[in-house]
Scaffold this active site. Structure first.
Site, PDB file in Angstrom:
ATOM      1  N   ARG A  99       0.820  -1.213   0.000  1.00  0.00           N
ATOM      2  CA  ARG A  99       0.000   0.000   0.000  1.00  0.00           C
ATOM      3  C   ARG A  99       0.851   1.259   0.000  1.00  0.00           C
ATOM      4  O   ARG A  99       0.405   2.319  -0.465  1.00  0.00           O
ATOM      5  CB  ARG A  99      -0.947   0.008   1.216  1.00  0.00           C
ATOM      6  N   TYR A 110     -11.429  13.626 -20.355  1.00  0.00           N
ATOM      7  CA  TYR A 110     -11.959  12.273 -20.250  1.00  0.00           C
ATOM      8  C   TYR A 110     -13.198  12.326 -19.357  1.00  0.00           C
ATOM      9  O   TYR A 110     -13.252  13.060 -18.364  1.00  0.00           O
ATOM     10  CB  TYR A 110     -10.892  11.352 -19.668  1.00  0.00           C
ATOM     11  N   ASP A 152      -2.761  15.178 -18.827  1.00  0.00           N
ATOM     12  CA  ASP A 152      -3.138  13.791 -19.103  1.00  0.00           C
ATOM     13  C   ASP A 152      -2.587  13.448 -20.485  1.00  0.00           C
ATOM     14  O   ASP A 152      -3.043  13.959 -21.500  1.00  0.00           O
ATOM     15  CB  ASP A 152      -4.662  13.667 -19.082  1.00  0.00           C
ATOM     16  N   LYS A 192      -4.217   1.878 -21.005  1.00  0.00           N
ATOM     17  CA  LYS A 192      -4.295   2.096 -22.444  1.00  0.00           C
ATOM     18  C   LYS A 192      -2.959   1.789 -23.110  1.00  0.00           C
ATOM     19  O   LYS A 192      -2.514   0.652 -23.116  1.00  0.00           O
ATOM     20  CB  LYS A 192      -4.758   3.518 -22.721  1.00  0.00           C
TER      21      LYS A 192
END
Length: 379
Positions: free
Chosen positions: A46, A100, A170, A195
């Site tokens: 984590r 997005y 982005d 992606k």
């Protein structure tokens, strides 16, 4: 090293553990601690500090030309963690007018509840950019989804520096093959690694890269929110990064060929791809980018019915959301990636119900062209 060499060798451990050439998966959750270790430096999944994670981070940073990087559990985890790191109650964000769908929904749906303010700007029009005393950051996209617009990114960097803002971009649609934002001056870059970075439609992940100071702040925020990447997913992502340049260059070439073919058809009402000379951003995109990307969108003469008929007539592309994989995918953003936007907001940025978005894969271009030709013949 040039990009393809960097993709293979950047961030690698030489020699690897036990002499391994391919860095292994460290599945263990328990590691011995060192005297004086801070909380964020303890080796724990984590906390994004295990050997598998730091190896992937070094590889991502090398590809971005950045001092540091951190992987996240998704692209949305990347952007939301960045915003939670940079913004506090009463802070103001400048944000691009085409985002997005998930990013748009997060900003418009949660900023007020979190005590943030935001102003929507046109990344192509610097006259629309204005800071307030409480403005902390500016967020834009390299190639927008799904209209494939390319903003005045150099001007965004200069504006942010002039006003002491953190510039965030982005870069999912471009990938570091076509644009390296940190090298161009952006403070932070993030990708939905689901992606192009992974490129095989089998991993959900995100990535953040930038200066060591900023990335460390992002990592500390992520450590508390828990959006860390599983070591098995990280292993697959690191594997895929080694072929990133080879894949994306093929996708660039295939997408430009398909965009050119579609633009010449009288059955097509319009094509959006920055590699076309008719695209409104073509000239500065050509100067800014190393390639125009594997994405395009288009509309058929005939509306939604024609769009659905055409998609059904294709044999190679899968009708599915997401993008960036080795296989060609086709979808209507109005009912998938941007379904969360209001119809009015979608139309305002050109996302009509009949708009088709195409993520072009690495198939042989002649097979793709032949498939699109036979589908058009049926219209």
């Amino acid at each position: 090293m040039r990009f393809d060499t960097l993709a293979v060798h950047g961030g690698e451990r030489v020699p690897g553990p036990e002499g391994s050439v391919v860095f292994p998966i460290f599945q263990g959750t328990v590691f011995t601690s060192e005297p004086g270790e801070s909380y964020h430096d303890i080796k724990y999944h984590r906390l994004n500090s295990t050997p598998s994670q730091t190896y992937l981070h070094d590889k991502l940073a090398a590809l971005e030309g950045a001092q540091a990087a951190v992987a996240t559990s998704s692209g949305m985890a990347a952007v939301t963690t960045i915003l939670h790191t940079l913004l506090g109650k009463g802070d103001h964000l400048l944000v691009g007018d085409v985002l997005y769908g998930g990013t748009h929904d997060f900003v418009t749906g949660h900023a007020e509840r979190l005590g943030w303010e935001y102003t929507v700007i046109d990344p192509h029009d610097p006259s629309s950019w204005a800071v307030r005393d409480n403005t902390k950051a500016v967020l834009v996209e390299t190639i927008t989804n799904p209209m494939m617009r390319v903003g005045r990114l150099r001007e965004v960097v200069a504006f942010a520096r002039e006003h002491g803002l953190v510039s965030v971009v982005d870069n999912t649609f471009a990938s570091p093959v076509n644009f390296r934002p940190v090298v161009a001056g952006f403070d932070l870059v993030f990708n939905s690694a689901t992606k192009y970075l992974n490129g095989h439609s089998d991993v959900v992940a995100g990535a953040v890269a930038g200066s060591a100071e900023l990335v460390e702040k992002v990592r500390h925020t992520q450590n508390l929110y828990g959006g860390s990447l599983d070591p098995h997913a990280g292993y697959l992502l690191a594997r895929s990064l080694k072929t990133l340049g080879v894949r994306v260059r093929q996708q660039n070439a295939n997408a430009l060929a398909l965009a050119t073919f579609l633009a010449e058809s009288p059955k097509i009402a319009g094509v959006n791809h920055p590699g076309l000379a008719t695209h409104p951003d073509h000239e500065h995109a050509r100067e800014l980018l190393s390639g125009f990307g594997g994405m395009l969108s288009f509309r058929l003469a005939g509306g939604v019915a024609a769009a659905e008929e055409f998609m059904a007539a294709l044999t190679l592309p899968a009708v599915a959301p997401s993008l960036g994989g080795v296989e060609t995918l086709i979808t209507r953003p109005a009912v998938t990636s941007h379904a969360g936007m209001s119809p009015e907001d979608r139309v305002a940025v050109g996302i009509t119900d009949d708009l088709i978005r195409l993520s072009v894969g690495i198939e042989d271009v002649e097979d793709l062209l032949g498939d699109f030709a036979q589908a058009l013949d049926k219209m």
